[in-house]
Design a protein around this motif. Structure first.
Motif, PDB file in Angstrom:
ATOM      1  N   ARG A  46      43.956  38.221  33.171  1.00  0.00           N
ATOM      2  CA  ARG A  46      43.269  39.502  33.334  1.00  0.00           C
ATOM      3  C   ARG A  46      43.369  39.986  34.779  1.00  0.00           C
ATOM      4  N   LEU A  75      45.696  39.627  36.718  1.00  0.00           N
ATOM      5  CA  LEU A  75      47.069  40.005  37.070  1.00  0.00           C
ATOM      6  C   LEU A  75      47.510  41.302  36.403  1.00  0.00           C
ATOM      7  N   ASN A 105      46.961  44.333  36.839  1.00  0.00           N
ATOM      8  CA  ASN A 105      47.340  45.456  37.707  1.00  0.00           C
ATOM      9  C   ASN A 105      48.445  45.072  38.689  1.00  0.00           C
ATOM     10  N   ARG A 106      49.123  43.939  38.441  1.00  0.00           N
ATOM     11  CA  ARG A 106      50.183  43.466  39.338  1.00  0.00           C
ATOM     12  C   ARG A 106      49.695  43.426  40.778  1.00  0.00           C
ATOM     13  N   PRO A 107      48.705  42.575  41.053  1.00  0.00           N
ATOM     14  CA  PRO A 107      48.085  42.590  42.384  1.00  0.00           C
ATOM     15  C   PRO A 107      48.995  42.004  43.458  1.00  0.00           C
ATOM     16  N   ALA A 150      54.851  42.453  45.064  1.00  0.00           N
ATOM     17  CA  ALA A 150      54.657  41.296  44.198  1.00  0.00           C
ATOM     18  C   ALA A 150      54.723  41.746  42.746  1.00  0.00           C
ATOM     19  N   VAL A 185      54.567  40.298  38.838  1.00  0.00           N
ATOM     20  CA  VAL A 185      54.277  39.131  38.032  1.00  0.00           C
ATOM     21  C   VAL A 185      55.099  39.172  36.764  1.00  0.00           C
ATOM     22  N   VAL A 201      54.040  50.337  39.003  1.00  0.00           N
ATOM     23  CA  VAL A 201      52.773  49.886  39.547  1.00  0.00           C
ATOM     24  C   VAL A 201      51.855  51.091  39.668  1.00  0.00           C
ATOM     25  N   VAL A 202      50.650  50.932  39.131  1.00  0.00           N
ATOM     26  CA  VAL A 202      49.690  52.028  39.207  1.00  0.00           C
ATOM     27  C   VAL A 202      48.724  51.720  40.345  1.00  0.00           C
ATOM     28  N   ARG A 203      48.642  52.620  41.299  1.00  0.00           N
ATOM     29  CA  ARG A 203      47.749  52.392  42.431  1.00  0.00           C
ATOM     30  C   ARG A 203      46.853  53.599  42.625  1.00  0.00           C
TER      31      ARG A 203
END
Lengths: 317, 278
Positions: free
Chosen positions: A158, A160, A162-164, B2, B4, B12-14
């Motif tokens: 969970r 991960l 948002n691809r932190p 990064a 995953v 990537v949503v920021r």
């Protein structure tokens, strides 16, 4: 504005946290710490319960306001840019905060939506992450039915979604059995290889040694030492330790008789620790003096010894 | 960057700034929809069936013994016509209170979902707003069902009366919801809910004009009843349903409810912010 010139993922100068406890007394949980976490490393906070690790983590997670000092996460001030910082962090809290009444997949899906990730994208990511944490077969199971290790892995999945860029793990393996811990460590290694910066708090010295490139030893709100596990052991302990167990109550008296055999002797309630470069040699001399310990053990120094040296206390009570 | 694992797109949503209050709530839509899907069945009895049982027992069966002229029933031609608007307003309060007591405590203490949500770009304000929006939806659905079901029984003096009364019941419900939300976010133990239910909800329910005209209370207690937000909600709902609207009184009713709502909303948000920062 975000400061992109600094390579530090997290930096803190004179960071403090105090709050009022239930009786109204002010608790100083963090008393001025300096840290710098670099991109791609695994950084640890090692210390006993109450050392200020979790308070520090909550400030880094941009959910707990800083009392004093300066804190920058990804170059941003959490007081100003909390939501922006949190959109780039993953947080795996100490206590599981999964929704027990939802199934495994929905826990990830709903969480991804908080980050504004489009529905299709969240679904793809959720399935992918379930494979990553080896919970693909549990996709439609209720969270309630999962073991402790599985729940922790789901929490990591969970965190991960948002691809932190930074993953914060607060006591990630507390309460897990040894096998579950190793599975989890393996996943964390893989994340690190993929370039995720890991920040870990733990009161297990073996976890810190396994996972952390660099760590700080925290005690009572301050940093007692900083370095890689190996550096810390070299700087604050000897190569080996001879552990001697004598009948209960004899340890203080016996400590005097062996105090010259090592660089230093620690008296614990149940055993003596003699710090020396050569543990076997210590044992030989103990026997040569006519002392007969009930049990003996020669081992390498660990971070536990570093902690004992720095604070006079053991990590896990 | 990064990333995953691989497979899905690497998009990537920021968020680079605070979410607007609207987006903060919209992002929680999937969560609340899921909550509703798993709870709506068990909520049917409390939200739809029991209000109608009240109407049957108090309005029809007990009301059969009440023979008062309209002048003593605030203009209602029957006791049933008198009590229905009062019950609609009172159930709006009850629904609102139920949705902002145990659910708030649960999100803070038992399943800790507020803490999980707070690790995302959402803020305490957004969490409060979404739960209150869900409460609004629950109040709206129960009030709507109530008004629609009662329409054929000739208790409304006009068609537009209940239509205008509908938003009034929402206002009444939410004026309570924000304050019980604030209370729930402040207390540490669910035992304190006994205070709300025994000292707040039940006396308000019984003595704020839902079941009898508050002029029957005597001058002192009548003055007390007129201070309670529920009376303002009950009075306005009833004036609209019976087509006996006193314009200036209606403005006072709306003004009081709006003021209670706006101040309470702010207190609720602040209280949750403080609680979650600890």
């Amino acid at each position: 504005m975000p400061d992109l010139t600094s390579d530090a993922m997290i930096s803190a100068r004179g960071l403090r946290k105090s709050f009022d406890d239930k009786s109204g007394a002010t608790v100083e949980a963090v008393k001025g710490i300096d840290i710098e976490v670099r991109r791609g490393e695994a950084f640890g906070f090692l210390g006993p319960n109450g050392a200020g690790k979790s308070s520090t983590m909550r400030m880094i997670a941009a959910v707990s306001p800083v009392t004093a000092g300066e804190l920058r996460i990804l170059g941003m001030d959490p007081a100003e840019h909390g939501p922006a910082i949190r959109s780039r962090l993953g947080v795996c809290p100490q206590e599981d905060t999964l929704d027990n009444e939802l199934n495994v997949f929905d826990n990830l899906y709903i969480y991804g939506r908080y980050f504004g990730i489009p529905k299709r994208e969240v679904r793809e990511r959720a399935d992918e992450l379930l494979e990553f944490v080896q919970l693909g077969e549990k996709r439609d199971a209720k969270v309630e039915s999962l073991s402790g290790g599985m729940k922790r892995r789901l929490t990591i999945a969970r965190s991960l979604i948002n691809r932190p860029e930074i993953l914060l793990l607060d006591e990630p393996t507390t309460g897990l059995d040894p096998q579950a811990r190793h599975v989890l460590w393996d996943r964390l290694f893989r994340l690190k290889q993929q370039g995720v910066t890991l920040v870990i708090t733990t009161h297990y010295m073996d976890e810190a040694e396994q996972l952390c490139d660099r760590l700080v030893v925290m005690d009572r709100g301050v940093i007692a030492a900083e370095g890689s596990p190996l550096e810390l052991i070299r700087a604050h302990s000897t190569r080996e330790v001879a552990e001697l167990r004598f009948p209960v109550g004899d340890h203080d008296a016996t400590a005097e008789k062996v105090s010259d055999l090592g660089e230093r002797v620690e008296v614990l309630p149940d055993r003596l620790l003699v710090y020396s470069e050569n543990g076997e040699h210590v044992l030989e001399q103990v026997h040569a003096r006519g002392l007969t310990p009930i049990a003996t053990l020669v081992r390498r120094s660990t971070l536990e010894d570093v902690f004992l040296r720095l604070t006079g206390r053991t990590l896990v009570d | 960057m990064a990333v995953v694992s691989t497979g899905a797109t690497d998009a990537v949503v920021r968020d680079d700034r605070r979410l607007s209050p609207w987006r903060g709530v919209v992002r929680q839509y999937d969560y609340w929809w899921t909550v509703y899907k798993r709870t709506w069945k068990s909520s049917i009895i409390t939200s739809f069936a029991s209000p109608l049982l009240y109407v049957l027992a108090m309005g029809v069966l007990l009301g059969g013994f009440v023979h008062s002229p309209p002048s003593r029933l605030e203009g209602a031609t029957s006791y049933l016509a008198f009590i229905v608007p009062g019950l609609v307003a009172a159930q709006a309060m009850q629904t609102a209170v139920l949705e902002t007591t145990y659910p708030v405590m649960g999100a803070l203490k038992w399943h800790k979902s507020f803490y999980a949500q707070l690790a995302s770009p959402l803020e305490a304000r957004d969490l409060a707003n979404a739960m209150l929006a869900f409460t609004l939806f629950r109040v709206a659905s129960t009030s709507a069902v109530y008004l629609v079901v009662m329409a054929p029984f000739g208790v409304f003096a006009s068609w537009w009366g209940p239509v205008l009364a509908f938003p009034v019941t929402l206002l009444t419900g939410m004026a309570f919801a924000v304050w019980t939300f604030a209370f729930s976010a402040f207390i540490r133990s669910e035992a304190s809910f006994g205070l709300i239910f025994r000292l707040g909800l039940i006396p308000l329910f019984l003595f704020s004009g839902s079941f009898f005209p508050i002029s029957n209370l005597g001058p002192v207690l009548e003055a007390v009843a007129k201070v309670t937000p529920l009376w303002h909600g009950v009075n306005l709902t009833r004036m609209l349903c019976l087509d006996h609207v006193d314009g200036s009184l209606a403005l006072v009713n709306v003004g009081v409810l709006v003021a209670v709502l706006v101040v309470g909303w702010r207190v609720a948000t602040r209280t949750l912010e403080r609680r979650l920062a600890q």
